[in-house]
Design an enzyme around this catalytic site. Sequence first.
Site, short mmCIF file in Angstrom:
data_model
loop_
_atom_site.label_atom_id
_atom_site.label_comp_id
_atom_site.label_asym_id
_atom_site.label_seq_id
_atom_site.Cartn_x
_atom_site.Cartn_y
_atom_site.Cartn_z
N GLN A 108 0.85 -1.15 -0.04
CA GLN A 108 0.03 0.03 -0.02
C GLN A 108 0.93 1.39 -0.08
OE1 GLN A 108 -2.54 -0.25 3.19
NE2 GLN A 108 -3.13 -2.46 2.71
N HIS A 112 -1.16 0.01 5.76
CA HIS A 112 -1.75 0.94 6.75
C HIS A 112 -0.94 2.19 7.22
CE1 HIS A 112 -4.67 -2.44 8.40
NE2 HIS A 112 -4.57 -2.44 7.32
N GLU A 133 -15.35 2.35 9.36
CA GLU A 133 -16.23 3.30 10.35
C GLU A 133 -16.15 4.61 9.76
OE1 GLU A 133 -14.52 1.17 14.54
OE2 GLU A 133 -13.79 3.31 13.88
N TYR A 143 -10.67 5.53 20.00
CA TYR A 143 -11.37 5.03 19.00
C TYR A 143 -11.56 3.46 18.99
CZ TYR A 143 -12.96 9.47 18.04
OH TYR A 143 -13.56 10.74 18.04
N TYR A 196 -9.15 -11.40 10.26
CA TYR A 196 -9.07 -12.22 8.77
C TYR A 196 -9.29 -13.66 9.16
CZ TYR A 196 -8.74 -7.67 6.70
OH TYR A 196 -8.84 -6.38 6.28
#
Length: 389
Positions: free
Chosen positions: A95, A167, A260, A270, A281
């Site tokens: 990513q 991430h 979310e 959070y 997963y």
Amino acid sequence: MIARQLLLALSPLGIALASCGSAATGEKAPSPAADSGTPFAVEPVAQFDEPWAMAFDAGTGTLFVTERKGTIRFRAPDGTSGEVTGVPKVAYGGQGGLGDFLFAPGQTGATLDRRVVYLSWAEAGQGDTRGAAVGRADLVCTEPTRCSLQNLKVIWRQVPKVSGSGHYSHRLAFSPDGQYLFIASGERQKMTPAQDLGTNLGKIVRLLPDGTPAQGNPFADKPAPTNQIWSYGHRNVLGLAFDAQGRLWDLEHGPAGGDELNLVRPGANYGWPLVSDGDHYDGRAIPRNATRPDLAQSAITWNPVIAPGDFIFYSGDRFPAWKGQALITGLVATGLVRVRIEGDKAIEEARYPMDNRIREIRQGPDGAIWLLEDGEGGRLLKLTPTGAG
């Protein structure tokens, strides 16, 4: 195939190679999307190689697009296109790569000769480590088809750099008054750092425009990087935006379920990885958000996931019924998801399926909606109202 590759290589807005890297955040291959009579017309405008973010220059309306391998391209309203030089080297893979792009507030000059900009990217560290970085630079445009980043300075980094290539988050947003820069910092698929106030992984941070921690942060009396933290317990935030009331919201990938939309409050936790409305997963259960009322509760969650790319709060006049609502791009729920805000809660109003995964969304100067498809050959799409729906 050779002819196609040559054509793309010669295009100033051409595409080159691979599609999205890691699927570890629920970014699965798209399922077929049917045309359901959406209230907008879709105009393909250009193509890019793995586009990730875009931003309009307020003064000229020129659109700048980042590509994950480390290129920034731009397109003027008259169709003139070009490339930005001086882009930092990125840690491309998974990513990782070039990320967000943002103009400093208050720049409205009629000529695009010099602007202050902010950008984020994945940066290699020692050994097999990486982390997000944010830089500030002067964008200098001396030719219609050529701009450059000058005086680039890194003003923030994820600490520590860790292994893996997922991430990063690294979304950027300025507060409406232009005084504060907010950065979304993912937990880099390590989970537990999101609860560790000694690191800025899994956090949203609030800085001054020069990158120093802002006074009045919840942990301002602590040493760096704790004094940067605005909120914590985040997983992978891929959207960061202020609503018309000046409230900050984030859009966050859950694991297997539990995407979310959150109203972000200073000092709030959070919950990740303590709670989630999804599971791991491998099937292991995670306690649900509702089991911990002491933690910040989401405005809305999705299970199954939509795998969001980014979102905006629409404020234009082209789609008046949508004003003040959140428009969310989908990588699994390919297309747009429209969400109405009621107080500190959110209610999904509609979905508009499209042919491909949608990575990015921005509102144009005239109130039209612009989208970037994900991956190789990702198209830039302009949405204008048709009067339907």
